[in-house]
Design a protein around this motif. Structure first.
Motif: not given
Length: 274
Positions: A103-104, A167-173, A184-188, A217-220
């Motif tokens: 998934p991308a 902003e680079r990750s493909g958010a829609q609306n 993204i989260f799994e990279r941690a 908040v999640a990334m922090h």
């Protein structure tokens, strides 16, 4: 690969997320303007130019998707191209077959608006991603015994960094859908149980997706757990943390409301139980 009908978009090997299915179907219908059931090479060139991905990279992506070198794309092949374009636009600029099956972030096209995430995603946030059922009891017991858990202060520079990633990750609306957030989260490299708890804390409205503030908040929390600035997660997050995450684009000095040094002002407001 099947080319018989729209079920081609549900090709089992691709495992498209609900949002990918909706967006890719929309894009395929636009590209296949003659309703041929395939996208020809000539049509694809003009269509994919709207992504501003360089021609050499598009050529590599095409070779991965058009495995039989037929000069056209079936629906599953078209989906593979879209995924690789999404990965390329988000920074993964070496197309590989492996990425085509993950998934991308949704690809961005000039002048084309993509459908919003399907409503059923809100009913099952990150469905199939993290362990279900046991998360809430485990989460509610986090702060017992040793008092409130301290949440490290959120640095304004990190707010800007996480905003850029959102902003680079493909958010829609204004919403980043669960499948993209998962990748993204799994990279941690944190356990799924921890990722699930972070999701529960960050997705305040249980939409199955994160707005920009929730993503920050999640990334922090992810970073704090990975660096062991935190060793456990609280039951709730302090309001000061949400306020700090929402201050995008402001300089730290603008937070001086009481004459205290700017670096000290946000700190006590972001502690749990402060």
């Amino acid at each position: 690969m099947s080319e018989t009908n729209n079920d081609g978009l549900d090709h089992a090997i691709l495992k498209l997320t609900p949002h990918e299915k909706a967006a890719y179907s929309h894009l395929f219908n636009l590209a296949d303007s003659d309703s041929l059931g395939v996208v020809t090479g000539e049509r694809a060139v003009s269509f994919f130019e709207k992504t501003h991905v360089p021609a050499p990279a598009l050529g590599e992506i095409w070779q991965i998707a058009d495995t039989e070198n037929r000069g056209l794309l079936t629906k599953p092949g078209f989906c593979m191209v879209l995924r690789l374009i999404g990965w390329y636009q988000s920074g993964q600029q070496q197309p590989t077959t492996e990425l085509a099956f993950k998934p991308a972030p949704l690809p961005k096209f000039d002048g084309i608006a993509l459908p919003a995430p399907p409503p059923q995603q809100a009913a099952s946030p990150m469905s199939g991603t993290f362990p279900a059922g046991a998360l809430q009891p485990q989460l509610s017991g986090q702060s017992t015994g040793s008092g409130p858990i301290r949440v490290p202060p959120l640095d304004p520079a990190k707010v800007q960094q996480y905003s850029g990633l959102f902003e680079r990750s493909g958010a829609q609306n204004g919403i980043l859908e669960g499948g993209t957030a998962k990748s993204i989260f799994e990279r941690a490299g944190l356990p799924n149980e921890v990722l699930g708890k972070i999701w529960m804390l960050s997705d305040r409205e249980q939409r199955g997706g994160l707005d920009q503030t929730g993503f920050i908040v999640a990334m922090h929390l992810l970073t704090s757990m990975k660096t062991r600035a935190m060793t456990a997660l609280p039951t709730t997050l302090p309001q000061g943390l949400w306020e700090a995450a929402a201050r995008r684009g402001q300089r730290p000095q603008s937070r001086q409301m009481t004459g205290q040094p700017a670096a000290l002002t946000p700190v006590p407001r972001q502690f749990t139980g402060g």
